[in-house]
Design a protein around this motif. Structure first.
Motif, PDB file in Angstrom:
ATOM      1  N   UNK A 148       0.831  -1.219   0.000  1.00 36.74           N
ATOM      2  CA  UNK A 148       0.000   0.000   0.000  1.00 36.74           C
ATOM      3  C   UNK A 148       0.855   1.254   0.000  1.00 36.74           C
ATOM      4  N   UNK A 149       2.030   1.178   0.622  1.00 34.75           N
ATOM      5  CA  UNK A 149       2.916   2.343   0.697  1.00 34.75           C
ATOM      6  C   UNK A 149       3.434   2.765  -0.671  1.00 34.75           C
ATOM      7  N   UNK A 150       3.482   1.800  -1.601  1.00 29.94           N
ATOM      8  CA  UNK A 150       3.946   2.106  -2.967  1.00 29.94           C
ATOM      9  C   UNK A 150       2.801   2.124  -3.972  1.00 29.94           C
ATOM     10  N   UNK A 151       1.573   2.047  -3.482  1.00 29.91           N
ATOM     11  CA  UNK A 151       0.414   2.137  -4.370  1.00 29.91           C
ATOM     12  C   UNK A 151       0.144   0.895  -5.185  1.00 29.91           C
ATOM     13  N   UNK A 174      -5.114  -0.692   4.875  1.00 33.25           N
ATOM     14  CA  UNK A 174      -5.764  -0.566   3.566  1.00 33.25           C
ATOM     15  C   UNK A 174      -6.452   0.788   3.417  1.00 33.25           C
ATOM     16  N   UNK A 175      -7.135   1.226   4.472  1.00 29.35           N
ATOM     17  CA  UNK A 175      -7.843   2.511   4.421  1.00 29.35           C
ATOM     18  C   UNK A 175      -6.852   3.661   4.289  1.00 29.35           C
ATOM     19  N   UNK A 176      -5.785   3.625   5.085  1.00 28.07           N
ATOM     20  CA  UNK A 176      -4.765   4.677   5.016  1.00 28.07           C
ATOM     21  C   UNK A 176      -4.094   4.687   3.644  1.00 28.07           C
ATOM     22  N   UNK A 177      -3.820   3.499   3.106  1.00 27.80           N
ATOM     23  CA  UNK A 177      -3.174   3.396   1.795  1.00 27.80           C
ATOM     24  C   UNK A 177      -4.000   4.037   0.693  1.00 27.80           C
ATOM     25  N   UNK A 178      -5.291   3.722   0.671  1.00 29.07           N
ATOM     26  CA  UNK A 178      -6.168   4.313  -0.350  1.00 29.07           C
ATOM     27  C   UNK A 178      -6.342   5.811  -0.112  1.00 29.07           C
ATOM     28  N   UNK A 179      -6.385   6.229   1.150  1.00 25.39           N
ATOM     29  CA  UNK A 179      -6.522   7.656   1.464  1.00 25.39           C
ATOM     30  C   UNK A 179      -5.319   8.439   0.965  1.00 25.39           C
TER      31      UNK A 179
END
Length: 623
Positions: A148-151, A174-179
């Motif tokens: 998630x950190x790299x999209x 997951x929520x933080x990654x998409x945000x």
């Protein structure tokens, strides 16, 4: 009473756990012999307190002392590498992990996955994950974060749905990654799915959602999440409360942010920083300063918020002054601090202060950080030192799109069209895809250099090759370019083609065309454009000034006087022309139309350089 080695080590551990790191370090340095427990106590304390550089330096000393590191040593040091985003040192620690036989240690493997994830190396994180036989929730969540950190959400979704048990923290990741990537709908969808699986959200979940609403300026969603926070009893949780303050601050609702701040029973450092940022975002620098003064403790975020706020609100001198005070208070700046103070130097165009900040950047080891490097490129370009800007650009190891755009803008600003176009070719060859800002810089460069055909080619490639839509800024640049070349008919057709009737957004292209009419003496077209602009933006002085200039250059003095009179009758005022010079690191402005120019030799703002840069370190005076 003399304490034995075991007793001293126990005391160091106790002091370190209580946060009394200075006392623990003093006792540690006085030890004639140090065992692994003493080293680990200091390593863990520095790492947990965020003093990652000191932690890594201490690990280096531990290796020199021939003390064998264990899994506690490795986890603390890997945490420091992750905090510093130092992939090179993290890889070296990974090699030592293998050499000392800890590749089967679960805590060490978890730390390795976490380090690679925070250093944007998900492939390496995945490799360690695959080599880990025994896995727990931390292992899975660390790999999930790496993606998630790299999209890389396809891989993240695969990991997320493969996990033996999706715990609350995995949902939060997951929520933080998409945000982070502005995908608000996916954040809300995940939150709904989370509740359907009966996994209870915690304050970190709600904080992530509130931050996502703030970043995307989703007011209605923010209200709903705030209501859910109150309904579920999380309104007293500090993290949730701080995110609510930040949400209202980002939307400009200062009274709501203040109300939430005042309702917090136990204010944390984050709470104070959030309300400082809230006042700065609404332009109330005085109240932000008052809150800063009231804050019982000030960390690097507190100082950086003040510096950023002053720079954002056009008070670059105060931003520089705060940076000086920060250094004098022995507060270590971070990359965001340097980015903010470099922005202040850019707005002031004071090269002397910019160079001194650069010295501090090198001293604190941030010269390789892309964010700081981009600030240096921009600062040197805006301060007139294009060679310094080019050097700063070449020193950025992992250039991002902002790096290329900043250097392109710098070359264009200095009229170096050939260098700008050559850099653009290198940028494309490197695999970096240009964006709308890239093309604005290129078109302005071509316009000011008279490269009409090249400008047309670049304008066409924007849509045909890169699939980017034309925006009014790009059209305005093309209209300006064609107008300067005397191609007024083509410029008019382009402006009409890409404009919407009655839209206020198309005034920039009309202003550019009106300016070209003034240069080439096309009174008929210029008069028509000027009258249209006065209707579209009656309170903007540009249309009046350009139309008046057009009449003056064409010898129509009566018409020019009528335009000036209409301007005065409507209360529209022209901003006076202004020039400035830099004397002894101080900028003095000279406004056109005034005869009284003074240059008071006030006390200069000097940056306090860390000891050892220019001298032996005995004097911490201004450099």
């Amino acid at each position: 009473m003399h304490l034995n080695l075991h007793q001293i080590t126990s005391k160091i551990v106790t002091l370190a756990k209580c946060g009394r790191i200075t006392c623990a370090r003093k006792l540690f340095d006085e030890m004639p012999h140090r065992d692994a427990v003493a080293w680990n106590a200091m390593l863990s304390s520095y790492s947990q307190l965020g003093n990652h550089r000191e932690a890594f330096s201490l690990f280096h000393r531990m290796r020199i002392s021939n003390t064998k590191p264990d899994h506690f040593s490795f986890t603390a040091t890997l945490s420091a590498c992750a905090g510093l985003n130092n992939l090179q040192n993290g890889a070296k620690i990974h090699a030592l992990v293998i050499v000392f036989g800890y590749r089967c240690s679960l805590p060490v493997n978890n730390s390795l996955i976490d380090m690679y994830g925070k250093c944007f190396e998900p492939c390496s994180a995945s490799k360690v994950f695959q080599e880990t036989n025994e896995k727990n929730e931390v292992t899975w969540c660390s790999l999930l974060f790496a993606y998630t950190n790299t999209g890389q959400f396809n891989m993240a979704n695969e990991v997320f749905h493969t996990m033996p048990k999706r715990v609350t923290i995995s949902w939060n990741i997951m929520i933080v990654g998409h945000a982070k990537y502005g995908e608000m709908e996916l954040c809300l969808s995940l939150f709904r799915e989370m509740r359907e699986t009966l996994c209870a959200p915690d304050q970190w979940t709600l904080s992530a959602l509130m931050n996502a609403c703030g970043e995307s300026l989703e007011m209605s969603c923010g209200y709903m999440v705030h209501a859910f926070v109150i309904k579920t009893g999380w309104s007293a949780a500090v993290e949730a409360k701080n995110s609510i303050i930040s949400f209202y601050a980002k939307l400009g609702f200062q009274s709501d942010a203040t109300k939430e701040f005042e309702s917090i029973g136990m204010l944390s450092q984050v709470s104070w920083n959030a309300i400082i940022d809230a006042y700065m975002k609404t332009g109330d620098t005085r109240e932000a300063f008052n809150v800063f003064q009231r804050a019982p403790e000030k960390n690097v975020v507190s100082w950086t918020s003040m510096i950023t706020g002053y720079a954002r609100n056009g008070d670059g001198e105060q931003a520089l002054s705060f940076f000086v005070d920060m250094m004098r208070n022995c507060m270590c700046p971070d990359d965001f601090t340097f980015g903010a103070v470099l922005h202040a130097c850019s707005s002031l165009a004071v090269l002397g202060h910019g160079r001194m900040v650069h010295v501090c950047v090198i001293y604190y080891g941030f010269h390789a950080h892309v964010y700081v490097g981009n600030g240096l490129v921009n600062m040197y370009a805006k301060c007139g030192d294009i060679e310094g800007s080019s050097r700063a650009f070449s020193e950025i190891l992992d250039k991002d799109l902002v790096s290329w755009n900043a250097m392109l803008f710098g070359f264009g600003m200095h009229g170096l069209a050939s260098q700008a176009l050559q850099l653009y070719d290198h940028m494309v060859a490197s695999g970096t895809k240009p964006d709308k800002a890239t093309f604005i810089s290129l078109l302005i460069t071509c316009s000011h250099s008279g490269l009409i055909e090249k400008g047309r080619e670049i304008f066409e490639s924007m849509r045909s090759i890169y699939g980017l839509p034309y925006e009014m800024e790009h059209v305005s640049c093309m209209v300006d370019m064609l107008g300067r070349a005397g191609c007024l008919t083509e410029a008019k057709e382009l402006a009409n083609k890409h404009s919407e009737a009655g839209s206020a957004n198309n005034t920039s292209s009309r202003e550019a065309l009106l300016g070209a009419c003034t240069v080439h003496g096309n009174v008929e077209l210029g008069t028509h454009l000027g009258e249209d602009l006065k209707i579209l933006e009656p309170q903007k002085e540009m249309s009046f000034v350009l139309l008046s200039n057009l009449y003056c250059t064409s010898g129509k003095w009566k018409e020019a006087e009528m335009v000036r009179k209409a301007m005065a009758d409507q209360g529209v005022k022209k901003l006076p022309g202004c020039s400035w010079i830099e004397v002894r690191n101080e900028v003095t402005a000279f406004v056109a139309g005034t005869c009284k120019h003074s240059h008071p030799y006030m006390e200069e703002t000097s940056l306090v350089c860390p000891p050892g840069i220019f001298d032996s370190g005995t004097d911490q005076g201004p450099c």
